[in-house]
Design an enzyme around this catalytic site. Structure first.
Site, PDB file in Angstrom:
ATOM      1  N   CYS A 144      41.134  40.012  28.204  1.00  0.00           N
ATOM      2  CA  CYS A 144      40.406  39.266  29.219  1.00  0.00           C
ATOM      3  C   CYS A 144      40.523  40.071  30.506  1.00  0.00           C
ATOM      4  O   CYS A 144      40.794  41.265  30.473  1.00  0.00           O
ATOM      5  CB  CYS A 144      40.946  37.849  29.372  1.00  0.00           C
ATOM      6  SG  CYS A 144      42.670  37.803  29.896  1.00  0.00           S
ATOM      7  N   PHE A 145      40.363  39.475  31.650  1.00  0.00           N
ATOM      8  CA  PHE A 145      40.397  40.244  32.894  1.00  0.00           C
ATOM      9  C   PHE A 145      41.763  40.864  33.167  1.00  0.00           C
ATOM     10  O   PHE A 145      41.856  41.953  33.721  1.00  0.00           O
ATOM     11  CB  PHE A 145      39.998  39.350  34.071  1.00  0.00           C
ATOM     12  CG  PHE A 145      38.536  39.017  34.085  1.00  0.00           C
ATOM     13  CD1 PHE A 145      37.595  40.020  34.242  1.00  0.00           C
ATOM     14  CD2 PHE A 145      38.109  37.708  33.941  1.00  0.00           C
ATOM     15  CE1 PHE A 145      36.234  39.721  34.258  1.00  0.00           C
ATOM     16  CE2 PHE A 145      36.753  37.403  33.952  1.00  0.00           C
ATOM     17  CZ  PHE A 145      35.818  38.410  34.107  1.00  0.00           C
TER      18      PHE A 145
END
Length: 519
Positions: free
Chosen positions: A462-463
């Site tokens: 994810c980020f």
């Protein structure tokens, strides 16, 4: 030749383009069936075909097939981006689609502002592309976009940006840089393409004024410019403007080769005129129905024994629309990119076919507007012999061109070892080994920290977090190890771990996948 980088590049290109090429036969068959059975001439002969339900079915067939032909440029763009992308192919496909749209929107906006494009009245060489009024750059434009995106993708898909821009690192950067590059590509194409199109307009005037020689150029250029999407510039001016002739038929002045020929068909007294028929593609009857069928047979005969069954199905599916409806792209794209010299020969033979049909005054059109080669030969040739169709030359010339194409293609394929369908060399995908990527030690320390390559089931991000599914969480290193490896921490979850790496997570995800051979 076999060991040259150019040979390898062409072979890879042929492999990459096989996916869109494989779509063309079924698309051609669908369009061919829909066009043939909605032909005005055929309906006149078989009135039951006028039934609303039947015509709806044929329209659906045409719409389904045209879904491929209408969007072939963007299909090529996406296929090339996927084929040449080393990893993260889905991101490359998205970037290619976005870049294709951006290029056309930029061209459209600029040309409208300059007053060179009117969305309400598109000129020859302009068309609606994915709903955008733009220049018709054809498959060539799609190929340029595909290669541009593939280059940018392979260069930047695992880039690490400074911390302030870290959220855009890795694959997220590819669509962004592709869009920016496509803005410049659109500006360049908007400037260059109209110049090329203007040159072709001048060529049309030369063709019209040079008799037999012009006929050769007409047939040759119409085929040779197909890969660039510029062949429309060769024939459309002749189809519907005074460049294709002007004639007084039954008291009415008619302009344009297609319009004149239609009027001659409807007239009880008007005879066919070869100076009109040459512009409605009488030569295409020969090359589409017979010549390319011979080329297809040559590709089948030269295929490797174990692949002949596969090639047989492909070639038959490609030859059917060519023979019956004049849709030749399924065959042409099968050899265009893997053996460009075959296409050069094909274009030269097309010029020869147009010359011979002109000299022998074969007044049978080959354009799909008249049902394609097969139906046109029946309804505009055999059934219109009293108007001077001279259709008898079609089987004679056709037989000669079948063998001309067959022996030429067979000789060249074997002589130069062209990788036409069924002759591709089997290659094994080589996995990236540990030694090959040992230059990045921390990457393999991360892999070992996750319990080793055999313990890793999947890797995503994810980020900020590297999300890893593992077989055994006990084998995963503790927080102290991950601190040494630059992580901010590690979180145990039900099926694995999440290593907190911040903006670097997406980059490490791609590098780990590449190192251990995960897609």
């Amino acid at each position: 030749m076999k060991n040259s980088k150019y040979f390898s590049a062409f072979q890879q290109l042929g492999k990459v383009l096989m996916t869109p090429v494989m779509l063309l036969p079924i698309a051609g068959i669908l369009v061919g069936i829909g066009s043939a059975f909605s032909s005005v001439n055929l309906i006149k002969t078989m009135p039951f075909l006028e039934n609303h339900f039947l015509q709806l079915v044929f329209k659906i067939f045409k719409a389904a097939g045209n879904s491929v032909f209408s969007y072939l440029p963007v299909i090529f763009a996406i296929s090339i981006a996927i084929g040449y992308a080393k990893k993260e192919k889905g991101v490359a496909a998205l970037a290619a689609f976005l870049s294709f749209i951006v290029m056309h929107n930029v061209m459209s906006t600029l040309l409208i502002d300059l007053g060179k494009l009117n969305p309400a009245k598109l000129q020859t060489g302009q068309s609606m592309v994915l709903g955008i009024p733009s220049l018709d750059v054809g498959v060539f434009g799609g190929i340029i976009v595909g290669f541009l995106v593939a280059f940018l993708h392979n260069k930047f898909y695992n880039i690490s940006l400074p911390p302030v821009l870290g959220i855009f690192s890795g694959t997220k950067f590819v669509p962004m840089i592709s869009i920016v590059a496509s803005v410049f590509l659109g500006l360049v194409m908007a400037g260059i393409w109209p110049i090329i199109q203007g040159g072709l307009t001048s060529l049309s005037a030369i063709i019209n004024s040079t008799g037999a020689f012009g006929t050769v150029i007409y047939g040759l250029a119409e085929r040779a410019l197909l890969p660039f999407g510029l062949h429309h510039f060769v024939y459309l001016p002749f189809f519907f403007t005074s460049l294709g002739g002007s004639a007084l038929i039954d008291g009415k002045t008619i302009e344009g080769a297609v319009n004149i020929y239609q009027a001659q068909l409807a007239s009880p007294t008007a005879m066919f005129d070869i100076n009109i028929t040459r512009f409605v593609m009488n030569g295409k009857v020969i090359i589409a129905a017979f010549g390319l069928t011979g080329a297809a047979f040559a590709m089948y005969k030269t295929a490797r024994p174990e692949k002949k069954k596969f090639v047989k199905g492909l070639i038959i599916a490609a030859a059917i629309p060519a023979f019956f409806t004049g849709i030749t792209e399924p065959i042409e794209y099968a050899f265009l990119f893997v053996a460009p010299m075959l296409f050069v020969v094909h274009a030269l033979y097309a010029g020869l076919a147009y010359l011979l049909t002109y000299l022998l005054q074969v007044n049978v059109p080959g354009t799909s507007a008249f049902g394609g080669p097969f139906l046109s030969t029946i309804f505009n040739g055999i059934m219109q012999s009293d108007k001077g169709s001279n259709w008898i030359w079609i089987p004679i010339l056709g037989t000669a061109f079948f063998f001309l194409y067959y022996f030429t293609f067979k000789y060249m394929i074997l002589k130069f070892d062209y990788k036409t369908p069924g002759r591709e060399e089997d290659t094994e995908e080589t996995q990236v080994s540990k030694k090959e990527t040992a230059k990045d030690e921390i990457l393999y320390e991360i892999i070992e920290g996750l319990g080793g390559q055999d313990n890793i089931l999947s890797v995503d991000a994810c980020f900020t977090r590297l999300r890893v599914k593992v077989k055994d969480k006990v084998l995963v290193g503790d927080t102290a190890l991950w601190k040494k490896l630059g992580a901010n921490g590690v979180v145990q979850v039900s099926d694995g771990v999440q290593v907190i790496y911040g903006a670097k997570a997406d980059v490490y995800k791609t590098q780990i996948r590449e190192a251990i051979g995960l897609d």
